[in-house]
Design a protein around this motif. Structure first.
Motif, PDB file in Angstrom:
ATOM      1  N   TYR A 255       0.840  -1.200   0.000  1.00 38.87           N
ATOM      2  CA  TYR A 255       0.000   0.000   0.000  1.00 38.87           C
ATOM      3  C   TYR A 255       0.872   1.245   0.000  1.00 38.87           C
ATOM      4  N   CYS A 256       0.463   2.228  -0.757  1.00 38.16           N
ATOM      5  CA  CYS A 256       1.194   3.475  -0.879  1.00 38.16           C
ATOM      6  C   CYS A 256       1.184   4.212   0.464  1.00 38.16           C
ATOM      7  N   VAL A 257       2.376   4.642   0.940  1.00 43.16           N
ATOM      8  CA  VAL A 257       2.439   5.322   2.235  1.00 43.16           C
ATOM      9  C   VAL A 257       1.870   6.737   2.158  1.00 43.16           C
ATOM     10  N   THR A 258       1.732   7.239   0.950  1.00 45.76           N
ATOM     11  CA  THR A 258       1.223   8.597   0.792  1.00 45.76           C
ATOM     12  C   THR A 258      -0.294   8.635   0.667  1.00 45.76           C
ATOM     13  N   CYS A 259      -0.834   7.831  -0.262  1.00 46.18           N
ATOM     14  CA  CYS A 259      -2.281   7.917  -0.491  1.00 46.18           C
ATOM     15  C   CYS A 259      -3.032   6.681   0.003  1.00 46.18           C
ATOM     16  N   GLY A 260      -2.302   5.624   0.385  1.00 43.62           N
ATOM     17  CA  GLY A 260      -2.960   4.439   0.912  1.00 43.62           C
ATOM     18  C   GLY A 260      -3.532   3.497  -0.132  1.00 43.62           C
TER      19      GLY A 260
ATOM     20  N   SER B 218       5.687   3.935  -2.469  1.00 43.91           N
ATOM     21  CA  SER B 218       4.586   4.749  -2.984  1.00 43.91           C
ATOM     22  C   SER B 218       4.140   4.263  -4.358  1.00 43.91           C
ATOM     23  N   CYS B 219       2.887   4.535  -4.660  1.00 43.76           N
ATOM     24  CA  CYS B 219       2.349   4.152  -5.957  1.00 43.76           C
ATOM     25  C   CYS B 219       2.948   5.058  -7.035  1.00 43.76           C
ATOM     26  N   ILE B 220       2.756   4.668  -8.262  1.00 41.14           N
ATOM     27  CA  ILE B 220       3.390   5.390  -9.360  1.00 41.14           C
ATOM     28  C   ILE B 220       2.904   6.846  -9.430  1.00 41.14           C
ATOM     29  N   GLU B 221       1.635   7.060  -9.110  1.00 40.65           N
ATOM     30  CA  GLU B 221       1.086   8.416  -9.181  1.00 40.65           C
ATOM     31  C   GLU B 221       1.761   9.325  -8.144  1.00 40.65           C
ATOM     32  N   CYS B 222       1.884   8.833  -6.919  1.00 36.79           N
ATOM     33  CA  CYS B 222       2.513   9.642  -5.872  1.00 36.79           C
ATOM     34  C   CYS B 222       4.000   9.843  -6.150  1.00 36.79           C
ATOM     35  N   ALA B 223       4.649   8.805  -6.681  1.00 35.21           N
ATOM     36  CA  ALA B 223       6.073   8.911  -6.985  1.00 35.21           C
ATOM     37  C   ALA B 223       6.301   9.982  -8.053  1.00 35.21           C
TER      38      ALA B 223
HETATM   39 ZN   LIG Z   1      -0.037   6.880  -3.767  1.00 37.85          ZN
END
Ligand SMILES: [Zn+2]
Length: 112
Positions: A83-88, A104-109
């Motif tokens: 799970y992405c630490v930024t958006c979950g 983090s997911c690709i979008e947050c990265a």
């Molecule tokens: Zn994310």
């Protein structure tokens, strides 16, 4: 999500072992510069110090990689892995396979 956590755990542990092995091999390069002034010229000493600085930089990189791996192993135990630490949101499995310690997911990265 149906991630094979055992597989990721194994992969992370393997990565960690590789880092530790690299560290062992590079220990010589990180030994303090103790060349005697009489036996070597000034340039050789500078060369030796540059080699040492590079070895130290690599060492720091390995340390932060190992921290990332340890953190990922903790997330597996805590059920947070994947799970992405930024958006979950869930991180794409292909991304995790590529880089198991990613947080983090690709979008947050992309937004960083
Ligand atoms: Zn994310």
């Amino acid at each position: 999500m149906a991630l094979d956590l055992d597989l990721f755990r194994e992969k992370l542990l393997l990565l960690k072992q590789m880092l530790l092995a690299q560290e062992e091999m590079s220990k010589e390069g990180r030994a303090p510069v103790t060349l005697e002034q009489d036996s070597v010229g000034r340039l050789s000493r500078i060369d030796a110090m540059q080699v040492q600085a590079m070895a130290l930089a690599q060492q720091r990189r390995r340390e932060s990689e190992r921290e990332a791996i340890d953190a990922a192993l903790r997330r597996i135990e805590e059920g947070e892995f994947g799970y992405c630490v930024t958006c979950g949101e869930e991180i794409a499995e292909a991304r995790l396979v590529n880089l198991p310690s990613v947080t983090s997911c690709i979008e947050c990265a992309r937004q960083k």
